[in-house]
Motif scaffolding. Structure first.
Motif, PDB file in Angstrom:
ATOM      1  N   ASN A   5       0.852  -1.191   0.000  1.00 34.35           N
ATOM      2  CA  ASN A   5       0.000   0.000   0.000  1.00 34.35           C
ATOM      3  C   ASN A   5       0.886   1.239   0.000  1.00 34.35           C
ATOM      4  O   ASN A   5       1.728   1.406   0.883  1.00 34.35           O
ATOM      5  N   ILE A   6       0.712   2.078  -0.985  1.00 31.37           N
ATOM      6  CA  ILE A   6       1.470   3.320  -1.085  1.00 31.37           C
ATOM      7  C   ILE A   6       0.486   4.468  -0.914  1.00 31.37           C
ATOM      8  O   ILE A   6      -0.469   4.609  -1.696  1.00 31.37           O
ATOM      9  N   THR A   7       0.732   5.276   0.091  1.00 31.17           N
ATOM     10  CA  THR A   7      -0.164   6.391   0.378  1.00 31.17           C
ATOM     11  C   THR A   7       0.415   7.695  -0.139  1.00 31.17           C
ATOM     12  O   THR A   7       1.614   7.925  -0.081  1.00 31.17           O
ATOM     13  N   CYS A   8      -0.468   8.512  -0.650  1.00 28.25           N
ATOM     14  CA  CYS A   8      -0.077   9.793  -1.230  1.00 28.25           C
ATOM     15  C   CYS A   8      -0.973  10.875  -0.646  1.00 28.25           C
ATOM     16  O   CYS A   8      -2.175  10.654  -0.463  1.00 28.25           O
ATOM     17  N   SER A   9      -0.404  12.016  -0.350  1.00 30.37           N
ATOM     18  CA  SER A   9      -1.227  13.135   0.108  1.00 30.37           C
ATOM     19  C   SER A   9      -1.279  14.211  -0.964  1.00 30.37           C
ATOM     20  O   SER A   9      -0.290  14.462  -1.649  1.00 30.37           O
TER      21      SER A   9
END
Lengths: 117, 110
Positions: free
Chosen positions: B19-23
């Motif tokens: 899981n790669i989270t981006c803001s």
């Protein structure tokens, strides 16, 4: 699946020379783009093209650069008087404008590596 | 122009979910959240795009909360061939432009 093709795959040129990079976008696409990527760095937007004119261009895309769609299939990037810092991989991309595809789905070519000596 | 922030790198093992989270705090109404993958010396390749909630295709899922200020790309059961740079981008439908950030370098190990 249709693809964007770019030529040449690699070009070596001397500083100050003119270079033309060629792209054949996917045939039913209407938006065309040029991006570049200096080795080890991020992909940078240069220019977008729609309806036979530039839609948007970045600060990188100065008077040294020009784009053209000379016929119904090719999309070219011309770099006049190349500089050492123009050495990079140049990517062409295209996209269509129909409801069948995500609006941000750009199809990129494999790139043209430009080396300026 | 909405700016995105994502981890510089991640490590995983084959078979794991990544899981790669981006803001993207200043995302605008016209913007779509878009993810691309890039292998060395190749052009970026579109993975998935979404506007809100959840989107799933044959390779990934994209989760977007109601405020749309972040998103998470989920890659199920990664393999060695998923080692690549993953870019989170915001697609401005008005300008029809994509601006790449630095991306997340994913390394999948055996």
């Amino acid at each position: 699946e249709p693809e964007v093709t770019q030529t040449p795959s690699h070009q070596v040129t001397q500083m100050g020379q003119e270079v033309i990079l060629r792209c054949v976008p996917i045939s039913n696409h209407l938006y065309f783009y040029w991006y570049r990527q200096i080795l080890g760095q991020k992909v940078e937007f240069l220019v977008s093209f729609y309806n036979n004119e530039i839609s948007e261009k970045s600060e990188i895309f100065d008077d040294q650069f020009s784009v053209e769609r000379p016929d119904g299939s090719n999309f070219t990037l011309k770099i006049r008087s190349t500089k050492l810092e123009d050495s990079a991989m140049y990517f062409c991309a295209s996209s269509e404008v129909t409801s069948g595809r995500a609006p941000g789905e750009l199809f990129f070519g494999e790139g043209s590596r430009l080396t300026v000596l | 122009l909405a700016k995105t922030t994502q981890p510089i790198s991640m490590d995983s093992y084959e078979g794991q979910e990544v899981n790669i989270t981006c803001s993207h705090n200043n995302i605008a109404t016209n913007d779509y959240i878009t993810w691309y993958q890039q292998f060395p010396s190749q052009g970026p390749r579109f993975i998935i795009q979404g506007y809100k909630t959840k989107v799933t295709n044959e390779v990934a899922s994209l989760f977007i909360p109601a405020d749309r200020k972040s998103s998470t790309l989920s890659l199920p059961r990664v393999s060695l061939s998923d080692t690549a740079v993953y870019y989170c981008l915001v697609f401005d439908t008005g300008r029809r432009a994509l601006t790449f950030g630095s991306g997340t370098r994913l390394q999948v190990q055996p």
